[in-house]
Design an enzyme around this catalytic site. Structure first.
Site, PDB file in Angstrom:
ATOM      1  N   HIS A 100      -0.175  -0.787  -0.488  1.00 49.03           N
ATOM      2  CA  HIS A 100      -0.627  -0.531   0.881  1.00 49.03           C
ATOM      3  C   HIS A 100       0.245  -1.227   1.924  1.00 49.03           C
ATOM      4  O   HIS A 100       0.179  -0.894   3.103  1.00 49.03           O
ATOM      5  CB  HIS A 100      -2.108  -0.927   1.050  1.00 49.03           C
ATOM      6  CG  HIS A 100      -2.378  -2.392   1.101  1.00 49.03           C
ATOM      7  ND1 HIS A 100      -2.868  -3.116   0.024  1.00 49.03           N
ATOM      8  CD2 HIS A 100      -2.259  -3.290   2.107  1.00 49.03           C
ATOM      9  CE1 HIS A 100      -3.026  -4.375   0.382  1.00 49.03           C
ATOM     10  NE2 HIS A 100      -2.670  -4.510   1.638  1.00 49.03           N
ATOM     11  N   ASP A 130      -2.677  -0.655  -6.791  1.00 49.87           N
ATOM     12  CA  ASP A 130      -2.176  -1.011  -5.463  1.00 49.87           C
ATOM     13  C   ASP A 130      -0.938  -1.902  -5.550  1.00 49.87           C
ATOM     14  O   ASP A 130      -0.795  -2.868  -4.800  1.00 49.87           O
ATOM     15  CB  ASP A 130      -3.273  -1.690  -4.625  1.00 49.87           C
ATOM     16  CG  ASP A 130      -2.879  -1.835  -3.158  1.00 49.87           C
ATOM     17  OD1 ASP A 130      -2.054  -1.031  -2.691  1.00 49.87           O
ATOM     18  OD2 ASP A 130      -3.384  -2.760  -2.492  1.00 49.87           O
ATOM     19  N   SER A 207      -0.832  -9.926   1.992  1.00 51.06           N
ATOM     20  CA  SER A 207      -0.823  -8.984   0.878  1.00 51.06           C
ATOM     21  C   SER A 207       0.553  -8.895   0.233  1.00 51.06           C
ATOM     22  O   SER A 207       1.566  -8.754   0.917  1.00 51.06           O
ATOM     23  CB  SER A 207      -1.235  -7.592   1.360  1.00 51.06           C
ATOM     24  OG  SER A 207      -2.614  -7.498   1.502  1.00 51.06           O
TER      25      SER A 207
END
Length: 464
Positions: A100, A130, A207
């Site tokens: 993402h 992910d 992230s």
């Protein structure tokens, strides 16, 4: 005869006393600073200094779906500035991050710890976990992060998160492991399983960055934070992340070359190595004499501790040169030469189905298919389902017969290949599928691991 000090002598004595006091004071201060310097160089500082050169900042503009559109016809998409973190996992510039973070990013800007900037190239991704891999060309070997393990983590253990929090590069936060094996739903289409929970602050931009142990080893990949809560963040365990990275960086996926080795990490004498669990039939590995149960210790004198090490070692090797394996077979070390080969058309289809669909397919003879008593004209039998795939999450099983996808029949491998290579495949997501199981026809929706980056972004609320 004693005499009182005159004014000049008194001032001189006071000055000398002050000099002595200052000298003693500065001596004490210098000693204190010296002691503080050694104390301040704590295990946390050492861990961060060790990992920093392997942590990169990622930025770029991406297109996302607008939450509200004007009634008179506004643009359903908008541009936003994306940010995240990446981890160098190969000296040639391969970087692991969250999917993402780079999904829909038009130009991926990567900044190293020493402030050098590069353009990142999208290599591969796995939307279920992910995770994604990008690459930069730095023109020189880069520092690879020290990879630990997540199989011995303990609640209460000290951990450190490093990342591009809110765009503040190389932000360091500390905490502990709050819990293990958490399952977290962050959106209607994204669920994470078996996560590490930590109270180390994880913010937007973290992230894809590493979660470190006190030794500076990566034990997780930061991925999400609980919105509205304090001190609840999550990371993908490093063992799972690196096993997925091995598939994303495999010679089959990147170069369409095959070796035929299937293995897993194996702990022996306090260290891990690669245990060969099976070999693909008629593959270069089986022809080279490898056997299930062999333990691969080295490839071209590079230590192999996990599948990712093996894939990194064989990636980019010239076609005309064999790789030299040092293996342990029944306690005896041996040398084996392995020469990778180009994948054939059948192998390419099998690899495409395994990576994109999450299962393996084999044709069914017409006579056998007619015994199913179904209205469909034909289908492909599912022989194996990848455990971490969207197909497994949808309940697809080995033995099911795939009879259709979207609006097309799946009678032959050519039908499936046509669907997977369709220019508009991303617009069909999630793809409706039809399977025959016993006397029942079942259907569901499958989000495919497409090789290109989709044009419509998923919601990223709740992720770091």
């Amino acid at each position: 005869m004693l005499r009182p000090l005159d004014r000049h002598a008194t001032e001189l004595l006071r000055a000398l006393t002050l000099i002595v006091l200052l000298a003693c004071g500065f001596a004490g201060l210098t000693s204190h600073v010296a002691n503080a310097s050694s104390l301040r160089h704590s295990p946390v500082v050492k861990a961060v200094q060790k990992a920093r050169p392997s942590v990169v900042n990622i930025q770029g503009r991406k297109t996302v779906r607008a939450e509200q559109v004007d009634a008179i016809g506004g643009d359903p998409f908008r541009q936003v500035n994306g940010m995240g973190t990446g981890i160098i996992i190969d000296p040639r510039g391969y970087i692991l991050t969250n999917y993402h973070v780079v999904e829909n990013v038009e130009v991926i800007h990567v900044t190293l710890e020493d402030k050098r900037d590069y353009i990142g190239h999208f290599i591969s991704h796995d939307p279920v976990s992910d995770l994604a891999i990008i690459r930069i060309d730095a023109g020189e070997p880069l520092t690879v992060i020290d990879m630990g393990t997540s199989n011995d983590l303990m609640p209460g253990e000290s951990v450190i998160a490093v990342g591009n929090a809110f765009g503040y590069e190389h932000t360091v936060t500390c905490g502990i492991i709050s819990a293990l094996h958490r399952e977290v739903q962050v959106s209607a289409t994204q669920r994470y399983r078996d996560l590490i929970q930590t109270d180390a602050s994880i913010n937007p931009g973290n992230s894809g960055g590493p979660l470190l142990n006190i030794d500076g080893q990566m034990i997780g990949v930061n991925v999400a934070v609980r919105v509205g809560a304090q001190g609840i963040g999550f990371a993908i365990p490093v063992d799972e992340a690196l096993d997925i990275a091995a598939r994303l960086l495999s010679a089959e996926r990147i170069e369409q070359r095959t070796h035929g080795v299937v293995g897993r990490s194996h702990w022996r004498e306090g260290n891990s190595a690669l245990l060969v669990t099976t070999l693909k039939p008629a593959s270069p590995a089986s022809q080279a004499g490898l056997q299930p149960g062999d333990v691969i210790l080295e490839v071209d004198e590079q230590t192999v501790r996990r599948p990712l090490d093996f894939e990194r070692a064989v990636l980019g090797v010239a076609n005309d040169r064999p790789v030299v394996l040092k293996i342990d077979r029944d306690g005896h070390e041996q040398i084996v030469e392995l020469r990778l080969s180009k994948m054939q058309a059948g192998d390419l289809f099998e690899q495409m189905a395994w990576q994109i669909l999450g299962f393996r397919l084999t044709p069914i003879p017409s006579a056998e298919f007619r015994k199913l008593n179904t209205r469909y004209r034909g289908g492909l039998r599912i022989t194996e389902v990848r455990t971490d795939s969207a197909a497994a999450a949808q309940g697809i099983r080995s033995g099911d017969v795939l009879v259709g996808m979207h609006v097309w029949e799946t009678i032959s491998p050519e039908n499936v290949r046509y669907i997977l290579n369709h220019d508009d495949l991303d617009r069909f997501q999630p793809v409706k599928f039809y399977i025959v199981r016993g006397q029942e026809t079942l259907y569901g929706h499958l989000r495919l691991d497409t090789p290109q980056v989709p044009q419509v972004a998923r919601q990223t609320q709740g992720r770091g």
